[in-house]
Design a protein around this motif. Structure first.
Motif, short mmCIF file in Angstrom:
data_model
loop_
_atom_site.label_atom_id
_atom_site.label_comp_id
_atom_site.label_asym_id
_atom_site.label_seq_id
_atom_site.Cartn_x
_atom_site.Cartn_y
_atom_site.Cartn_z
N GLU A 145 0.83 -1.22 0.00
CA GLU A 145 0.00 0.00 0.00
C GLU A 145 0.86 1.26 0.00
N ALA A 146 2.01 1.19 0.67
CA ALA A 146 2.92 2.35 0.68
C ALA A 146 3.42 2.64 -0.73
N ALA A 147 3.80 1.58 -1.44
CA ALA A 147 4.28 1.76 -2.82
C ALA A 147 3.15 2.28 -3.70
N ARG A 148 1.96 1.70 -3.52
CA ARG A 148 0.81 2.12 -4.32
C ARG A 148 0.52 3.60 -4.10
N SER A 149 0.60 4.04 -2.83
CA SER A 149 0.22 5.44 -2.58
C SER A 149 1.23 6.40 -3.21
N VAL A 150 2.51 5.99 -3.30
CA VAL A 150 3.49 6.85 -4.00
C VAL A 150 3.15 6.88 -5.50
N LEU A 151 2.91 5.71 -6.08
CA LEU A 151 2.65 5.65 -7.53
C LEU A 151 1.34 6.35 -7.90
N GLU A 152 0.37 6.33 -6.97
CA GLU A 152 -0.92 6.99 -7.27
C GLU A 152 -0.80 8.51 -7.32
N THR A 153 0.30 9.03 -6.81
CA THR A 153 0.46 10.50 -6.90
C THR A 153 0.74 10.93 -8.34
N VAL A 154 1.12 9.98 -9.20
CA VAL A 154 1.40 10.35 -10.61
C VAL A 154 0.45 9.66 -11.58
N GLY A 155 -0.70 9.24 -11.10
CA GLY A 155 -1.68 8.64 -12.01
C GLY A 155 -2.41 7.49 -11.36
N SER A 156 -2.94 6.59 -12.22
CA SER A 156 -3.69 5.45 -11.68
C SER A 156 -2.77 4.23 -11.60
N VAL A 157 -3.14 3.30 -10.72
CA VAL A 157 -2.34 2.08 -10.53
C VAL A 157 -3.23 0.87 -10.77
N VAL A 158 -2.74 -0.06 -11.59
CA VAL A 158 -3.50 -1.30 -11.82
C VAL A 158 -2.66 -2.48 -11.35
N ASP A 159 -3.35 -3.42 -10.69
CA ASP A 159 -2.67 -4.65 -10.25
C ASP A 159 -2.73 -5.65 -11.39
N ILE A 160 -1.57 -6.12 -11.81
CA ILE A 160 -1.58 -7.14 -12.87
C ILE A 160 -0.69 -8.31 -12.44
N GLU A 161 -0.91 -9.46 -13.08
CA GLU A 161 -0.03 -10.60 -12.81
C GLU A 161 1.32 -10.33 -13.49
N GLU A 162 2.36 -10.88 -12.88
CA GLU A 162 3.68 -10.56 -13.43
C GLU A 162 3.86 -11.03 -14.87
N LYS A 163 3.22 -12.13 -15.23
CA LYS A 163 3.37 -12.65 -16.60
C LYS A 163 2.90 -11.62 -17.65
N ASP A 164 2.05 -10.69 -17.24
CA ASP A 164 1.51 -9.71 -18.19
C ASP A 164 2.34 -8.43 -18.29
N PHE A 165 3.46 -8.36 -17.57
CA PHE A 165 4.28 -7.13 -17.63
C PHE A 165 4.80 -6.81 -19.04
N PRO A 166 5.25 -7.80 -19.82
CA PRO A 166 5.76 -7.44 -21.16
C PRO A 166 4.70 -6.74 -22.03
N ILE A 167 3.48 -7.25 -22.04
CA ILE A 167 2.46 -6.60 -22.89
C ILE A 167 2.02 -5.28 -22.25
N PHE A 168 1.95 -5.23 -20.92
CA PHE A 168 1.60 -3.94 -20.28
C PHE A 168 2.66 -2.89 -20.62
N THR A 169 3.92 -3.32 -20.58
CA THR A 169 5.01 -2.37 -20.87
C THR A 169 4.86 -1.80 -22.28
N ALA A 170 4.51 -2.66 -23.24
CA ALA A 170 4.32 -2.17 -24.61
C ALA A 170 3.12 -1.23 -24.69
N LEU A 171 1.98 -1.67 -24.10
CA LEU A 171 0.73 -0.91 -24.25
C LEU A 171 0.73 0.41 -23.49
N ALA A 172 1.46 0.46 -22.37
CA ALA A 172 1.39 1.67 -21.53
C ALA A 172 2.75 2.34 -21.34
#
Ligand SMILES: NC(=O)C1=CN([C@@H]2O[C@H](COP(=O)(O)OP(=O)(O)OC[C@H]3O[C@@H](n4cnc5c(N)ncnc54)[C@H](OP(=O)(O)O)[C@@H]3O)[C@@H](O)[C@H]2O)C=CC1
Ligand SMILES: O=C(O)[C@@H]1CCC=N1
Length: 270
Positions: A145-172
């Motif tokens: 939650e501490a990490a989330r609250s820092v990241l939320e100061t610069v936009g929205s945060v979505v929880d994803i499974e780690e296997k989806d990081f490569p496609i998330f990285t491309a899309l966002a």
């Protein structure tokens, strides 16, 4: 909570500035860098402190943000791993590096330490990042939650499974560069038809922003992009002429190829 940022480049700068703008206390931020210029500058700007080394920072922070390029991350982890292991649950590590998996970072630490992976994007500079977050098994709810609250100061945060990081990285993570490339192309098209480049860029960027806002609203109501495309394309009109010309030139295929290349590259970073 003391947050230690290792690296003080563009992404860390966006997060630290965003956090302070959102009301976090910059005096609790620590920074380190490679060349002794960017960390002091950012610390002075947000009211933080410069750590004398990455290891000193690791002793003092409750949350360590690894904000260095993927290629140098292993070397940085080697500098802090003994300290992070000694501190156990007292400290969590948040990596924003593309392509570095929780498993490969754990291997670098030589132990399972509280570790999170995030993927922000450059739009953090205007508080509009969409950021993925994924913790490992030993991160506590409070640390996540501490990490989330820092990241939320610069936009929205979505929880994803780690296997989806490569496609998330491309899309966002990468896509802003491709959108800028598209805006630049529209800018050149405007010049071709006699407009000034700056004016064309402003017009195209405003149209892209409005389209994204409309898409998000329509998607929340169950619509998909095709619905909106149909609303713009008048029968026999100029939009359908341009749409078909774009497809003839391979526009959709080019976008999917760009995503394929980015996903493939991400897998290779490991
Ligand atoms: N840029 C983007 O759009 C995005 C980037 N990312 C990720 O964010 C991370 C940072 O990228 P970005 O901010 O663009 O990169 P930058 O090049 O702007 O910043 C990298 C920072 O790392 C510092 N650094 C390098 N080596 C060390 C070291 N040994 N110890 C301490 N600090 C060090 C550099 O120090 P110095 O200033 O002294 O050179 C610099 O401040 C990357 O892992 C990237 O994958 C994620 C999403 C989007
Ligand atoms: O180009 C990169 O590797 C990083 C990850 C997403 C955006 N920039």
């Amino acid at each position: 909570m003391r947050i230690g940022f290792i690296g003080a480049g563009s992404m860390v700068g966006a997060i630290a500035r965003g956090a302070v703008a959102a009301g976090m206390d910059g005096s609790s931020f620590l920074f380190s860098d490679a060349r002794g210029v960017s960390a002091p500058a950012l610390a002075a700007e947000v009211g933080g402190t410069v750590a004398s080394s990455n290891d000193t920072l690791a002793w003092q922070a409750d949350l360590i943000v690894l904000g260095v390029k993927p290629q140098v991350q292993s070397a940085v982890i080697a500098e802090i791993r003994s300290t992070v292991k000694q501190r156990g649950q007292e400290v969590a590590v948040l990596s924003i590096a593309a392509g570095r998996s929780l498993e490969s970072m754990s291997r670098d630490f030589g132990a399972t330490v509280p570790l999170m992976r995030a993927m922000p994007n450059v739009n953090a500079q205007v508080g509009a990042s969409v950021t993925a977050l994924c913790p490992n098994d030993v991160v506590s709810d409070a640390q996540c939650e501490a990490a989330r609250s820092v990241l939320e100061t610069v936009g929205s945060v979505v929880d994803i499974e780690e296997k989806d990081f490569p496609i998330f990285t491309a899309l966002a993570g990468c896509s802003p560069a491709w959108f800028f490339q598209m805006i630049d192309a529209f800018g050149r098209a405007g010049v071709k038809y006699g407009l000034k480049k700056a004016q064309s860029v402003e017009i195209a960027a405003a149209a892209m922003l409005g389209s994204a806002q409309l898409m998000l609203k329509a998607a929340a109501e169950g619509a998909n992009p095709s619905t909106l495309i149909d609303q713009v394309t008048s029968p026999g009109g100029s939009t359908i002429a341009g749409l078909l010309a774009g497809e003839e030139a391979g526009l959709s295929t080019a976008i999917v190829r760009a995503v394929d290349a980015a996903v493939g590259h991400d897998h290779r970073l490991g």
